[in-house]
Each structure stands twice: as structure tokens, then as C-alpha cells.
Design a protein around this motif. Sequence first.
Motif, PDB file in Angstrom:
ATOM      1  N   GLY A   8      -4.124  -5.642   7.316  1.00  9.85           N
ATOM      2  CA  GLY A   8      -5.088  -4.647   7.770  1.00  9.85           C
ATOM      3  C   GLY A   8      -4.991  -3.298   7.104  1.00  9.85           C
ATOM      4  O   GLY A   8      -5.781  -2.403   7.407  1.00  9.85           O
ATOM      5  N   GLY A   9      -4.050  -3.113   6.202  1.00 11.65           N
ATOM      6  CA  GLY A   9      -3.953  -1.823   5.529  1.00 11.65           C
ATOM      7  C   GLY A   9      -5.177  -1.564   4.669  1.00 11.65           C
ATOM      8  O   GLY A   9      -5.955  -2.461   4.359  1.00 11.65           O
ATOM      9  N   GLY A  10      -5.332  -0.299   4.275  1.00  9.17           N
ATOM     10  CA  GLY A  10      -6.453   0.049   3.422  1.00  9.17           C
ATOM     11  C   GLY A  10      -6.699   1.536   3.408  1.00  9.17           C
ATOM     12  O   GLY A  10      -5.859   2.317   3.858  1.00  9.17           O
ATOM     13  N   SER A  11      -7.859   1.920   2.919  1.00 10.64           N
ATOM     14  CA  SER A  11      -8.234   3.325   2.834  1.00 10.64           C
ATOM     15  C   SER A  11      -9.285   3.642   3.874  1.00 10.64           C
ATOM     16  O   SER A  11     -10.173   2.833   4.135  1.00 10.64           O
ATOM     17  N   VAL A  12      -9.182   4.820   4.459  1.00  4.87           N
ATOM     18  CA  VAL A  12     -10.110   5.226   5.508  1.00  4.87           C
ATOM     19  C   VAL A  12     -10.321   6.726   5.430  1.00  4.87           C
ATOM     20  O   VAL A  12      -9.426   7.463   4.992  1.00  4.87           O
ATOM     21  N   GLN A  13     -11.480   7.170   5.847  1.00  3.09           N
ATOM     22  CA  GLN A  13     -11.789   8.591   5.872  1.00  3.09           C
ATOM     23  C   GLN A  13     -11.128   9.255   7.082  1.00  3.09           C
ATOM     24  O   GLN A  13     -10.968   8.622   8.145  1.00  3.09           O
ATOM     25  N   TRP A 117      11.973  -7.155   9.526  1.00  2.00           N
ATOM     26  CA  TRP A 117      10.911  -6.282   9.028  1.00  2.00           C
ATOM     27  C   TRP A 117       9.875  -7.069   8.248  1.00  2.00           C
ATOM     28  O   TRP A 117      10.216  -8.042   7.547  1.00  2.00           O
ATOM     29  N   GLY A 118       8.645  -6.627   8.368  1.00  2.00           N
ATOM     30  CA  GLY A 118       7.601  -7.168   7.528  1.00  2.00           C
ATOM     31  C   GLY A 118       7.627  -6.482   6.172  1.00  2.00           C
ATOM     32  O   GLY A 118       8.446  -5.590   5.912  1.00  2.00           O
ATOM     33  N   GLN A 119       6.702  -6.869   5.322  1.00  2.00           N
ATOM     34  CA  GLN A 119       6.683  -6.353   3.959  1.00  2.00           C
ATOM     35  C   GLN A 119       6.017  -4.983   3.871  1.00  2.00           C
ATOM     36  O   GLN A 119       6.151  -4.288   2.860  1.00  2.00           O
ATOM     37  N   GLY A 120       5.318  -4.589   4.912  1.00  5.21           N
ATOM     38  CA  GLY A 120       4.651  -3.294   4.915  1.00  5.21           C
ATOM     39  C   GLY A 120       3.212  -3.393   4.450  1.00  5.21           C
ATOM     40  O   GLY A 120       2.852  -4.284   3.664  1.00  5.21           O
ATOM     41  N   THR A 121       2.392  -2.485   4.954  1.00 11.31           N
ATOM     42  CA  THR A 121       0.997  -2.417   4.533  1.00 11.31           C
ATOM     43  C   THR A 121       0.611  -0.944   4.412  1.00 11.31           C
ATOM     44  O   THR A 121       0.931  -0.130   5.279  1.00 11.31           O
ATOM     45  N   GLN A 122      -0.049  -0.603   3.330  1.00 10.01           N
ATOM     46  CA  GLN A 122      -0.358   0.798   3.023  1.00 10.01           C
ATOM     47  C   GLN A 122      -1.628   1.238   3.741  1.00 10.01           C
ATOM     48  O   GLN A 122      -2.646   0.533   3.710  1.00 10.01           O
ATOM     49  N   VAL A 123      -1.547   2.408   4.364  1.00 10.65           N
ATOM     50  CA  VAL A 123      -2.722   3.048   4.950  1.00 10.65           C
ATOM     51  C   VAL A 123      -2.879   4.403   4.278  1.00 10.65           C
ATOM     52  O   VAL A 123      -1.952   5.208   4.257  1.00 10.65           O
ATOM     53  N   THR A 124      -4.051   4.638   3.727  1.00 10.32           N
ATOM     54  CA  THR A 124      -4.338   5.898   3.046  1.00 10.32           C
ATOM     55  C   THR A 124      -5.535   6.554   3.713  1.00 10.32           C
ATOM     56  O   THR A 124      -6.604   5.937   3.809  1.00 10.32           O
TER      57      THR A 124
END
Length: 127
Positions: A8-13, A117-124
Amino acid sequence: QVQLVESGGGSVQAGGSHRLSCAASGDAYESSCVGWFRQAPGSEREGVATIYRGAGNTHYADSDSGKGRFIISRDNAGNTVYLQMNSLKPEDTAMYYCAASTPGACYTLDPRKFNYWGQGTQVTVSS
């Protein structure tokens, strides 16, 4: 053993909402508590929220790491844990990790108490 897979990671305003998911499997006791943590570049990993997979009780960090804006929840079976992030700010930009541990770790939100731990997901979050 416990396996955790984030998505579910990703870029958001800024001001927007986003939801992360964490699928948990493996030893039920070792993963009784599942939490979300985040780490921004140059910063320490910090706890955001935790939840007991069985009862659904939650704990949130007292710091400004999303308190009042983020909501942790689980599905009915307790196999997937979500982090609903609302009113996102640029300072929420980080790698978000899902982690699991035994029940006693939940109220601490201390990354050192979590064993899996999971591998991580980037949120920007962009302004």
C-alpha cells in the motif's frame, strides 16, 4: 516463525489519506501484537500504533507520529492489520514497517521489543 508482508505504500498529496496493509502469518503467539513503525532518513525508527490481533485493543504513540490522524485496525480474522493515515503531512514521509511480537510488546511501541519485521513500504507525502 512469523511472516509479515506490507503493501500500500506510494505517493500522496498533503492533506490526503492513504491506507497500508500488513498480512501476518505464522506463529500466533509470537505475532499476537502487530504494530506499525516508521523511519525517515536520518531519524530513528519510531512506533506509530499497535494492535492485539485477537482482541483488537490498540495503542498509539504519544508523540506526533500520527496520533489523532492515523488509525490502526485489523480484519475479523486478525490476519491483516491496516494503518489508515489521514490528513497526511510532508513530515509523515518515511519508510513504514509492520512488525510483530508477543503481547507484552504492544503497549511499549518500542521497536526493540518487536522480533519480526516486514520489508517496509515507502510513503511519500508531497506539499
